[in-house]
Design a protein around this motif. Structure first.
Motif, PDB file in Angstrom:
ATOM      1  N   ASN A 438     -25.499  36.944  -9.156  1.00 27.85           N
ATOM      2  CA  ASN A 438     -26.864  37.106  -8.695  1.00 27.85           C
ATOM      3  C   ASN A 438     -27.792  36.027  -9.294  1.00 27.85           C
ATOM      4  O   ASN A 438     -28.703  36.319 -10.056  1.00 27.85           O
ATOM      5  N   PHE A 439     -27.466  34.773  -8.977  1.00 24.91           N
ATOM      6  CA  PHE A 439     -28.278  33.636  -9.393  1.00 24.91           C
ATOM      7  C   PHE A 439     -28.377  32.694  -8.204  1.00 24.91           C
ATOM      8  O   PHE A 439     -27.402  32.568  -7.447  1.00 24.91           O
ATOM      9  N   THR A 440     -29.487  31.997  -8.074  1.00 19.96           N
ATOM     10  CA  THR A 440     -29.629  31.087  -6.930  1.00 19.96           C
ATOM     11  C   THR A 440     -28.662  29.905  -7.046  1.00 19.96           C
ATOM     12  O   THR A 440     -28.280  29.305  -6.046  1.00 19.96           O
ATOM     13  N   PHE A 441     -28.260  29.556  -8.285  1.00 21.38           N
ATOM     14  CA  PHE A 441     -27.384  28.393  -8.472  1.00 21.38           C
ATOM     15  C   PHE A 441     -25.892  28.754  -8.443  1.00 21.38           C
ATOM     16  O   PHE A 441     -25.048  27.908  -8.701  1.00 21.38           O
ATOM     17  N   VAL A 442     -25.579  30.025  -8.146  1.00 22.88           N
ATOM     18  CA  VAL A 442     -24.164  30.446  -8.085  1.00 22.88           C
ATOM     19  C   VAL A 442     -23.827  30.908  -6.671  1.00 22.88           C
ATOM     20  O   VAL A 442     -24.568  31.676  -6.062  1.00 22.88           O
ATOM     21  N   GLU A 443     -22.711  30.386  -6.146  1.00 23.44           N
ATOM     22  CA  GLU A 443     -22.224  30.853  -4.836  1.00 23.44           C
ATOM     23  C   GLU A 443     -20.816  31.388  -5.034  1.00 23.44           C
ATOM     24  O   GLU A 443     -20.069  30.850  -5.858  1.00 23.44           O
TER      25      GLU A 443
END
Ligand SMILES: CCCCCCCCCCCCC/C=C/[C@@H](O)[C@H](COP(=O)(O)O)NC(C)=O
Ligand SMILES: Nc1ncnc2c1ncn2[C@@H]1O[C@H](COP(=O)(O)OP(=O)(O)O)[C@@H](O)[C@H]1O
Ligand SMILES: [Ca+2]
Length: 540
Positions: A438-443
């Protein structure tokens, strides 16, 4: 054991009389008339959890005790069985039953032996590889003191090889007669498992005429199961398939003949096979941690903490292109919270659907509308392909908590360049309940195949293409290109792998382990509490 066998006798256990019943389902003992103050006492052990039976040697001291003097002759047998001590942690317990005469005692021993023999999935002959330098260098001691006595109790014969160099187990497996063994055991860490697995898979492909260098060749599944006795530094593969890194528990999974299928991913560079992995293939952070820690082997497992800290501070990012084929055959996804459990339904269903999909693809010569490759170019702090949760004592929920052991998929985790603070937040979430995705920089994606090419290689390919056009040379076709790259290293199940470009494919259920996946907590609660709580091996 035939259906007919059913024994029911009054026997003495811990100086009290019990009604003891044996049938195909297992062994049960209860108080004939429960004393009201104590409440009803009844215990049962399913057949699948009975380890062994032995005639009990009665020493003089025991036989002179007043209670036993009442019996005309002193005959007893001891039943050894598995007991859940705490979640995922198993122990071998014993219960000694006293009989009124020799004939009855023999009848019980015979019936129990027949019952145990009826468990055909249990191994009788094992080939054991011990890495004496794994972890805290305790592999040999752990095996001799905690595991060998249990194997001998269960009448398992063993051939033990203490490895003398890296790849010893792998090389040895290319020549042994596998038909002589019901399983292979490795005593060590993830690297030692990797050695054994490469030996077994390589051998199986060779025997079946499959070329491992061909990335499109369907691999032949291995029949021989592998057991892991954890003695390494991380023991991720053991922890994520058993729920704990405990040698006695693992020995009991082997003895009771458990079987857990496992996905294996292959790594190729063009038409050259590089390696297999079952847990993590990591570039960037985990690759750099491993590479740095290899130079600090003398430190033992704290080398990972030192290297982790150093790598974290260096905060390197790597540029490149990741392309992947999303998994369309599974109903699971990386953030659904449906973690893989014993007899996992997601794995079973995924395997079935994957077989249908592969047949469909074969009929259409690989063409499927759903086969859409995704391409992501970027600057990455870490690229991780998790074939399983990768849970380990450092991170009990793992790198991808909902990844499955046998669904034919891996979870591809892309951590884009971010601040040190954010990367630390990401790392810390591996150790607590918060969602690390749940981070914008993690996919994160659930995938069947993926490719990676580093930016440097792409750039040099452009140059080479130009050179080729003008001078007719093309060196990046070679697996070990003449160019040097300032890229990262791959952490492939704890082994380093250098390659600026790779192609990865998951092979659904290619191998089997002596394990049963993660048991739900209810299993522990069901486990019988025992009258006689003497642990056979727990004290060792
Ligand atoms: C500030 C807090 C940071 C906590 C980060 C916790 C993340 C821990 C993730 C562990 C990685 C699991 C993948 C397992 C890799 C093993 O194969 C490998 C080799 O294990 P081995 O030494 O052969 O037993 N070990 C490592 C650390 O790379
Ligand atoms: N006798 C040996 N000497 C040196 N290296 C060995 C020996 N036996 C096995 N190895 C290698 O050691 C590496 C690490 O082993 P592993 O059991 O994973 O220990 P650790 O968990 O401490 O890293 C493996 O790659 C394996 O091939
Ligand atoms: Ca998987």
């Amino acid at each position: 054991m035939g259906d007919r066998i059913r024994l029911s006798s009054s026997l003495l256990l811990e100086q009290r009389a019990w009604q003891v019943i044996l049938d195909r389902e297992g062994l049960e003992w209860s108080q004939p008339q429960p004393p009201s103050a104590r409440g009803e006492e009844s215990f049962s052990v399913p057949t699948s959890e009975i380890i062994a039976v032995e005639e009990t040697e009665i020493d003089e001291k025991q036989s002179n005790r007043r209670k036993w003097r009442k019996m005309s002759k002193r005959h007893a047998f001891t039943v050894y069985y598995m007991k859940r001590k705490r979640p995922h942690c198993w122990r071998c317990k014993e219960a000694t039953f006293w009989c009124v005469d020799e004939q009855l005692c023999n009848q019980w021993i015979q019936a129990l032996k027949e019952l145990i023999d009826s468990q055909t999935s249990r191994p009788k002959r094992l080939l054991v590889y011990i890495n004496p330098f794994s972890g805290k260098k305790q592999g040999q001691r752990i095996y001799e003191q905690k595991v060998a006595p249990l194997f001998s109790l269960a009448s398992i014969s063993t051939e033990v090889v203490v490895t003398e160099h890296a790849n010893h187990a792998k090389d040895n497996l290319s020549e042994v007669n596998l038909a002589n063994y019901d399983g292979i055991v490795c005593v060590g860490g993830d690297g030692m498992f990797s050695d054994v697995m490469h030996g077994l898979i390589g051998r199986t492909q060779k025997d079946s005429g499959v070329d491992q260098n061909d990335p499109t060749a369907p691999l032949v599944p291995c029949k021989t199961r592998i057991g892991i006795i954890p003695a390494g530094s991380t023991d991720c593969i053991c922890y994520a398939t058993v729920g704990i890194n405990d040698p006695v528990t693992s020995a009991l999974h082997i003895i009771l003949g458990d079987s857990q299928p496992l996905d294996v991913s292959s790594v190729h560079r063009n038409k050259t096979f590089l390696k297999y992995f079952v847990s993590l293939l990591g570039y960037g952070f985990y690759g750099d941690v491993l590479k740095d820690s290899e130079e600090k082997r003398w430190m033992g497992s704290v080398r990972y903490d030192f290297a982790g800290f150093k790598t974290f501070l260096s905060h390197h990012y790597y540029e490149g292109t990741v392309s992947f084929l999303p998994a369309t055959h599974t109903m699971g996804c990386p953030r659904d919270g449906r973690s893989c459990k014993t007899k996992c339904r997601v794995c079973k269903q995924s395997k079935r659907q994957l077989e249908q999909l592969q047949k469909f693809e074969k009929d259409r010569h690989g063409y499927d509308r759903r086969n859409q490759w995704h391409v992501i170019r970027g600057k990455f702090l870490a690229i991780n392909a998790a074939n399983m949760s990768c849970a380990c004592p450092r991170s009990p929920k793992g790198l991808s908590p909902s990844a499955h052991l046998a669904d034919g998929c891996a979870d591809l985790i892309l951590v884009h360049k971010c601040s040190r603070f954010n990367f630390l937040r990401y790392l810390i979430r591996h150790t607590n309940e918060d969602d690390q995705f749940n981070f914008t920089f993690v996919e994160v994606y659930r995938i069947r195949k993926f490719h990676f090419t580093s930016q440097q290689l792409e750039d040099s390919d452009d140059i080479h293409n130009m050179q080729k056009k003008h001078f007719g040379r093309f060196c990046s076709d070679q697996p070990t290109c003449c160019c040097t790259f300032s890229g990262s290293t791959w952490n492939c199940d704890g082994e380093t792998l250098e390659s600026p470009a790779i192609q990865v494919e998951v092979h659904c259920q290619l191998i089997k382990l002596f394990a049963r996946g993660i048991e739900p907590p209810s299993k522990y609660e069901e486990s019988p509490s025992m009258v006689q709580d003497r642990s056979y091996v727990g004290r060792l």
